[in-house]
Structure formats: structure tokens, C-alpha cells
Design a protein around this motif. Structure first.
Motif, PDB file in Angstrom:
ATOM      1  N   GLU A 200       0.801  -1.231   0.000  1.00  0.00           N
ATOM      2  CA  GLU A 200       0.000   0.000   0.000  1.00  0.00           C
ATOM      3  C   GLU A 200       0.835   1.283   0.000  1.00  0.00           C
ATOM      4  N   PRO A 201       1.662   1.473  -1.042  1.00  0.00           N
ATOM      5  CA  PRO A 201       2.481   2.694  -1.057  1.00  0.00           C
ATOM      6  C   PRO A 201       1.715   3.886  -1.617  1.00  0.00           C
ATOM      7  N   SER A 202       2.145   5.078  -1.237  1.00  0.00           N
ATOM      8  CA  SER A 202       1.638   6.282  -1.902  1.00  0.00           C
ATOM      9  C   SER A 202       2.447   6.465  -3.178  1.00  0.00           C
ATOM     10  N   TYR A 203       1.980   7.362  -4.058  1.00  0.00           N
ATOM     11  CA  TYR A 203       2.709   7.599  -5.305  1.00  0.00           C
ATOM     12  C   TYR A 203       4.113   8.121  -5.015  1.00  0.00           C
ATOM     13  N   ARG A 204       4.227   8.983  -3.997  1.00  0.00           N
ATOM     14  CA  ARG A 204       5.539   9.551  -3.625  1.00  0.00           C
ATOM     15  C   ARG A 204       6.486   8.454  -3.119  1.00  0.00           C
ATOM     16  N   ASP A 205       5.953   7.562  -2.250  1.00  0.00           N
ATOM     17  CA  ASP A 205       6.775   6.444  -1.727  1.00  0.00           C
ATOM     18  C   ASP A 205       7.242   5.532  -2.854  1.00  0.00           C
ATOM     19  N   LEU A 206       6.371   5.338  -3.828  1.00  0.00           N
ATOM     20  CA  LEU A 206       6.704   4.468  -4.958  1.00  0.00           C
ATOM     21  C   LEU A 206       7.873   5.039  -5.763  1.00  0.00           C
ATOM     22  N   LEU A 207       7.823   6.353  -6.026  1.00  0.00           N
ATOM     23  CA  LEU A 207       8.902   6.999  -6.788  1.00  0.00           C
ATOM     24  C   LEU A 207      10.221   6.983  -6.013  1.00  0.00           C
ATOM     25  N   GLN A 208      10.157   7.172  -4.701  1.00  0.00           N
ATOM     26  CA  GLN A 208      11.361   7.118  -3.865  1.00  0.00           C
ATOM     27  C   GLN A 208      11.970   5.715  -3.874  1.00  0.00           C
ATOM     28  N   LEU A 209      11.095   4.719  -3.851  1.00  0.00           N
ATOM     29  CA  LEU A 209      11.561   3.324  -3.885  1.00  0.00           C
ATOM     30  C   LEU A 209      12.222   3.002  -5.220  1.00  0.00           C
ATOM     31  N   VAL A 210      11.683   3.562  -6.311  1.00  0.00           N
ATOM     32  CA  VAL A 210      12.274   3.369  -7.648  1.00  0.00           C
ATOM     33  C   VAL A 210      13.711   3.902  -7.674  1.00  0.00           C
ATOM     34  N   GLU A 211      13.902   5.117  -7.127  1.00  0.00           N
ATOM     35  CA  GLU A 211      15.241   5.724  -7.100  1.00  0.00           C
ATOM     36  C   GLU A 211      16.204   4.885  -6.264  1.00  0.00           C
ATOM     37  N   LYS A 212      15.704   4.344  -5.158  1.00  0.00           N
ATOM     38  CA  LYS A 212      16.546   3.504  -4.296  1.00  0.00           C
ATOM     39  C   LYS A 212      16.942   2.224  -5.017  1.00  0.00           C
ATOM     40  N   ILE A 213      15.986   1.618  -5.723  1.00  0.00           N
ATOM     41  CA  ILE A 213      16.255   0.363  -6.457  1.00  0.00           C
ATOM     42  C   ILE A 213      17.296   0.593  -7.554  1.00  0.00           C
TER      43      ILE A 213
END
Length: 384
Positions: A200-213
Motif C-alpha cells: 500500500e504505497p503512496s505515489y511519492r513512496d513508490l517513486l522514492q523506492l524506484v530511485e533507491k532500487i
């Protein structure tokens, strides 16, 4: 007259009061050359005379001469900061900016690079060297494929490039395991794609996770961003953008004795202060010769000695050699004049006026050369 044997020639050279390197060079040049006693005496006489003339005279201002000898050609150097130096896609700082980097003892050069030589068993094998290059180069998830998001089910999709996977000798499972270690989410493998479903991520959390990956390291040495392989004579040599000497020399197949870096502080930490001194001399000479300038190596050796004499690499500046001079006036003449004079006054320092700068400031002859000699007039007339 009969020719002398090689052993006799060596014995005669060993009797001379010459530096070891010079004596060995003379032996090497006379190897296989037929000389008589008279000819050898003449050779020795000329070598001794040349050595005597090359020696520094008593009271000579070697520091001033070294500064002038390096400073004058420095005015003719270009300001080219980047240059390919014959290696595609590897940037190297050259010219005046590089000289400034060396004498300032910068912690990190602006363009750190390494030249890695291989051991004889793999030096001529391109495939083996290429394989080693992939082991050294830092590989992140973004290098292996495209990371994107699917907003319909709020998932992350990593499309892995098969060719990159094969080149780096990795499997999809290894990539998935490495990602799981970093983000605690289990990627699902679907052909050449990895799918990650965060909770259940927010759109912002999802983008941050993409950068981390994207920045997750999969293989190689952190800090070596690029590797280029080049054939030189009969062997392959690896050039790297980035420098991590301590880790690189531990790899199987790397020849640590011939592997080098342009990061002098790193050489001091890994190989010791003598190696750093030699690196300062080599890097300075290489930079000057690349610009078509010639400076006597003894001047550069003097600078390198001063920078490393205390067992650490020090800059030629107010935080290094110039800032540690015994003379108050000499320190004040270099930089931050008021601070030096104020600190010296508070501490009650005394200036002995033994150097060049301080004597020029007070307007008296410097104690070097003829200025270091005092003449005493003695009367020879007898009293009646």
C-alpha cells in the motif's frame, strides 16, 4: 694494451665515490664494451668531473632555484582541465590544474583514475581481462535494465537486459536476491522481468523506492564507475574512471607491482610514504612532459621530499610546508599576514632572520651564497 675484463671494470667503478644508481648505469653502459686501462681511466675521470659539476655548491639557495625552475615553465602550461590522453571515454586532468592538485595534496583528484596491469598468465588473453574488467566495474540495477512503475496496480517493473546479464555473469535469481537484501521486498521473476509489489504505497513512496532500487549495487567495486580495456604492446591494460587501489590489488589476476593510480593520498595510505614520494615525482614529470616542458628531476625531487619529509603528504601552502616555517616574517609574507603576526606576538616568538624572505623584508643581505661568508680583516703590520 690488453682489454680489461668485466670484473676488473666493475671493481674499478666500485672504488669511486659515486651514487649507487650512477655506478650501476656506468657498469651497464660498459657491458660488452672492450676498453683498455688508459681508456677506462679517461672514462672515470670524465664521469667524476661531470658528477662534481652537477653537485650543489655550498650555500646554494636550492629552494629558490627549484621554485623558479618549476614556476617558470608553469607559466607556459595550458589550462586544459580534461583530455582523453589516448584512452576513449576516460577523462584525465592535465596541465596546470593537475600540477596545482599535486602540490596542494588534494584528498581526491578531480578525475581519479587507475592503470591496472595483469599477471603474465592472463595479460595477453582478452577474454580473461574483459571478465576481470566486469568484476571491477561498479554495476547497479539501473545498468542492468530499465526500472519503471505501473500505476494501475502500484507496482515496480524492472526489465532486465539479457546481454548485460550475460556479460556480468549474473542470473535473474541473483539480481532478485540482491534487491530483496536492500529493500525487504521479494521481486517476482517473470521471464526477463522482475516485478515488485510494495505494501500500500503512496505515489511519492513508490517513486522514492524506484530511485533507491536504481542505485542498488549488484557487483563490482563501489567508486569504479567505468572500465576501458586497451592493448599496449603484447598485453591488455585496464583503465578505470575512479580509484580504489586497496581493493583492486587484492583481485586474482591483477599485478599489484605494476598497478597504479593518480590519487597520491591513496598511494600513501595503501603503499606508504616512500611510494607517495615517488608518485609525486612521476605525476609531476608526466604532466610537464605531456605539455612538452622539461624540468630537472632534482628540483621536483626536492619538492617531493619537502612534501613527504614528516611521514605524511603535506601541501605547499599555509596548511602545510609554508605554514610550518620557523620564521614569523616568512609565514606572514605568504598568506594571512595579520593573523600570523598577531599569533606570533601573543606567543612571543623570535625570528632568527636566517631565510631568504625575512632578510629581504628587513633589507639586509640573505645568508646564502656569498652573503653567508663573513670576511675578517686582519692587520699584518708589526708593532715596533
Amino acid at each position: 694494451m690488453s682489454n680489461l675484463s668485466e670484473n676488473t671494470i666493475h671493481a674499478e667503478i666500485d672504488k669511486l665515490e659515486l651514487p649507487y644508481k650512477m655506478a650501476e648505469d656506468l657498469k651497464a653502459r660498459l657491458k660488452g664494451v672492450k676498453v683498455t686501462r688508459k681508456q677506462l681511466d679517461k672514462i672515470i675521470e670524465k664521469v667524476e668531473l661531470a658528477y662534481k659539476n652537477a653537485r650543489v655548491q655550498n650555500c646554494e639557495a636550492v629552494g629558490m632555484i627549484a621554485a623558479q625552475s618549476i614556476g617558470e615553465p608553469g607559466t607556459q602550461m595550458t589550462m586544459r582541465t580534461f583530455h582523453y590522453a589516448g584512452v576513449a571515454e576516460i577523462n584525465v586532468t592535465l596541465g596546470l590544474p593537475r600540477i596545482i592538485e599535486i602540490v596542494d595534496a588534494r584528498r581526491e583528484p578531480s578525475t581519479p583514475m587507475m592503470t591496472i596491469h595483469m599477471t603474465p598468465d592472463i595479460a595477453g588473453n582478452r577474454d580473461a581481462v574483459k571478465k576481470l574488467g566486469w568484476e571491477l566495474e561498479e554495476t547497479n540495477v539501473s545498468d542492468m535494465g530499465v526500472v519503471s512503475t505501473n500505476l494501475s496496480d502500484m507496482s515496480i517493473i524492472i526489465d532486465i537486459n539479457e546481454k548485460q546479464l550475460f556479460q556480468r555473469g549474473m542470473t535473474m535469481q541473483e539480481v532478485a536476491d540482491r534487491i530483496k537484501e536492500e529493500i525487504d521486498y521479494e521481486p517476482r521473476i517473470q521471464d526477463n522481468t522482475l516485478v515488485i509489489n510494495p505494501d500500500e504505497p503512496s505515489y511519492r513512496d513508490l517513486l522514492q523506492l524506484v530511485e533507491k532500487i536504481k542505485s542498488i549495487p549488484l557487483k563490482g567495486i563501489k567508486g569504479i564507475s567505468r572500465v576501458v580495456i586497451r592493448k599496449e604492446e603484447q598485453e591488455y591494460v585496464i583503465y578505470t574512471q575512479g580509484s580504489v587501489l586497496k581493493k583492486v590489488i587484492q583481485f586474482d589476476g591483477v599485478d599489484p607491482a605494476r598497478t597504479g593510480t593518480n590519487n597520491i593520498n591513496e598511494i600513501a595510505e595503501v603503499l606508504g610514504i616512500e611510494a607517495a614520494r615517488n608518485a609525486i615525482i612521476k605525476e609531476t614529470l608526466d604532466t610537464l612532459s605531456e605539455q612538452g616542458l622539461t624540468v630537472d628531476i632534482r628540483h621536483i625531487m626536492l619538492v617531493a621530499d619537502m612534501m613527504t619529509i614528516d611521514g605524511e603528504v603535506k601541501q605547499i601552502g599555509r596548511h602545510g610546508i609554508s605554514g610550518e616555517k620557523a620564521s614569523v616574517l616568512s609565514r606572514a609574507a605568504f598568506e594571512v599576514t595579520v593573523n600570523h603576526l598577531l599569533d606570533a606576538a601573543v606567543a612571543g616568538e623570535v625570528d632568527e632572520l636566517t631565510g631568504v624572505t625575512e632578510n629581504v623584508i628587513v633589507g639586509q643581505p640573505i645568508q646564502l651564497g656569498t652573503g653567508d661568508v663573513e670576511l675578517l680583516a686582519v692587520s699584518t703590520t708589526r708593532k715596533k
